[in-house]
Enzyme design. Sequence first.
Site, PDB file in Angstrom:
ATOM      1  N   GLU A 537       0.826  -1.212   0.000  1.00 56.96           N
ATOM      2  CA  GLU A 537       0.000   0.000   0.000  1.00 56.96           C
ATOM      3  C   GLU A 537       0.862   1.264   0.000  1.00 56.96           C
ATOM      4  O   GLU A 537       0.519   2.257  -0.652  1.00 56.96           O
ATOM      5  CB  GLU A 537      -0.958  -0.005   1.195  1.00 56.96           C
ATOM      6  N   ASP A 601       3.502  -4.799  -5.637  1.00 54.59           N
ATOM      7  CA  ASP A 601       3.948  -6.099  -5.111  1.00 54.59           C
ATOM      8  C   ASP A 601       5.471  -6.147  -5.007  1.00 54.59           C
ATOM      9  O   ASP A 601       6.027  -6.577  -3.983  1.00 54.59           O
ATOM     10  CB  ASP A 601       3.466  -7.232  -6.029  1.00 54.59           C
TER      11      ASP A 601
END
Length: 700
Positions: A537, A601
């Site tokens: 995030e 990611d």
Amino acid sequence: MRLRWFPVVLGLSACATQEVAQKAPEPAKAVEAPPAPPRFSVDPAKPLPAGLDARAMNVKADPCVDFYQFACGGWLATTEIPADRPLYSRGFVSIQERNEQLLKTILDEAAAESLPAGTPFAKQLGDYYATCTDEAGLERALPEVRRFVEQTIRVKDARSLATAVGALHAAGFRAFFEVGAIQDLKKSSDVIAMLDQSGLGLPDRDYYFDKDKQNVRELYKSYVEATFGLLGVEAKLAQRKADEVMALETRLAKVSQTKVERRDPNKLYNRVDRKGLVEKAKAFPWDAYFAALGAKDLSAINVNSVRFFSELAAIAGDTRPEQLETYLTWVVLRSSTPALPKAFQDEAFTFSSKALTGAKQDRARWKKCVAFADADLGEALGREFVRRAFGEDGKALTNAMVEALQRSFEKNLAALAWFDEPTRKAALEKVARMVGNNKIGYPTAWRDYAGMSTTRTSFFANSLAANRFEVKRQLAKVGRPVDRNEWLMSASTVNAYYDPQKNEIVFPAGILQPPFFNREATDAVNFGSMGMVVGHEITHGFDDEGRQFDVDGNVRDWWSPAVGRAFVEKAECVKRQYDAYVAIDDLKVKGDLTLGENIADLGGLKLAHAAMVDWYAKKPEADVGGRFTRSQQFFLGFAQSWCTKMRPEMARLRAATDPHAPPFLRVLGPLGNLDAFQEAFQCPASAQMVREGSDRCVVW
């Protein structure tokens, strides 16, 4: 109801998993010699680090060839997808199922009026769930829905069309487009109205054109035809109505933005306000629309696409009223299916199963009702969920991880040679503000549902009440200060998100459970699972989309030209990498659609591992001497939270529409770029899991 454009979620949400063969990435380079036996072995005599599942693993697999199989092979071999699901996962879905059971208990008590005295909005929860689970009552619902259609949809000309659309939007139906409130993309302190493309019954615009979606289109037309038949329409007329719906939706699809286009905030920003909207879409009577919406004075307006709304005006002027009524009726029917008799629900499931998901049976009614209640009364339900299920220790450790990941980001940023000092300074300011704005667990002030009236006699009425409440709540925000406390997910949601306009990261209580967060696990395992979520995030604030927002949440280019060009080159490497992967059968991953998630990611894993190393520097004796080193625990903890199986139909749907890569590639894809992974499992440079030279992608 989707009311914002930009929050970037972690992943599976309605989670799908793969029953199809999971193909590992192609090796970065050809290997001439035959593969050697695995160089890595596991000693079962050594203790297993807490938080890892040995049964989920396939220790016969070589982690340097296929780490997903090494970490998840046992789980993949023994797990069956439940008949009512299109996919199943060890992380998202398994937690959802646990949360679902607790939410059911709360809602059962609400329906029985036995929640603890003083529970806020117990009546709304009880009425909503009791009518939703009253399947006999649903069988009596058709006349009520028919009356709503007859009273609301009366189209004779453009003005009556605008009135009907406004009334439908006030009731939460997305006819042609949708309306809501957003922060102004270039002045984030202002809340304005947004009009956004919508109105399609298929998952994406491309489903109306792609040659390989012809079967889906035929199934969709059959579904529309059958639903009108259940409404009492004669067979030939029902067939004609299905053709009319398909023709009008195809016309909308032609002027709808693609999912890739919608990843660029600049392409969504057209602040035309009321005057400009009237000028650019003259043939649509906007005054009549806003009056019926209940917002006759609304003036601060953004549209996602001037082209889309110009075409809407053309449709209003050149389409037969009968076809417009047919389309609007269809919007009500397909959106109201959960409140209609079982025959309507069966038709919807048949279409969805055959065309999109592959699920073998429909979900139990109580499970649907739990999901509906969470969507419509999420913060009323979430208060009781948090009281019963959330431990403050999870909040404390997650907050500590957030701080550790911030330090990791700052340390990494200082070492990036392709950054210059002005851009570095701005990035440091942005991440500091982001972390300072982080939200963990649940809101500090819960939503007030006092204005939502409910009944014990009709689920359709309660659904309308929930929709009307939410539309009014959204429109009431226009012109008011930004609510910094607002959450865009319920506390029980198994997910997380980054909101670039508020520049905040949010972690609901629902995800702070095993395997993402485990009180009993080693810190290394938790850093691999939950730490990666945090890093993911944070990185979203600096992916190809998030980087376009400044520290205050405004779309503004704060990068120096040279640094911006360097980022684009590095992001292009990630796009090429994922473009080469096969999602299923002949469908490749869309590297441009999934780019932001893939960057997040990759960056999230790198940052989380570095944060873990620094964390253990202060406790050098912890979590050593077991079956796996700390770094190995980290990567196993990460991978085991993503073990997933998915039906082929769902895999194809997600390959076409999901901004996330398939779960197995979310494990394999980033690991091949990480030195820390190669070192942890002593993978030679020639190993399939290792990407070298220009094939290795490093953004953050």
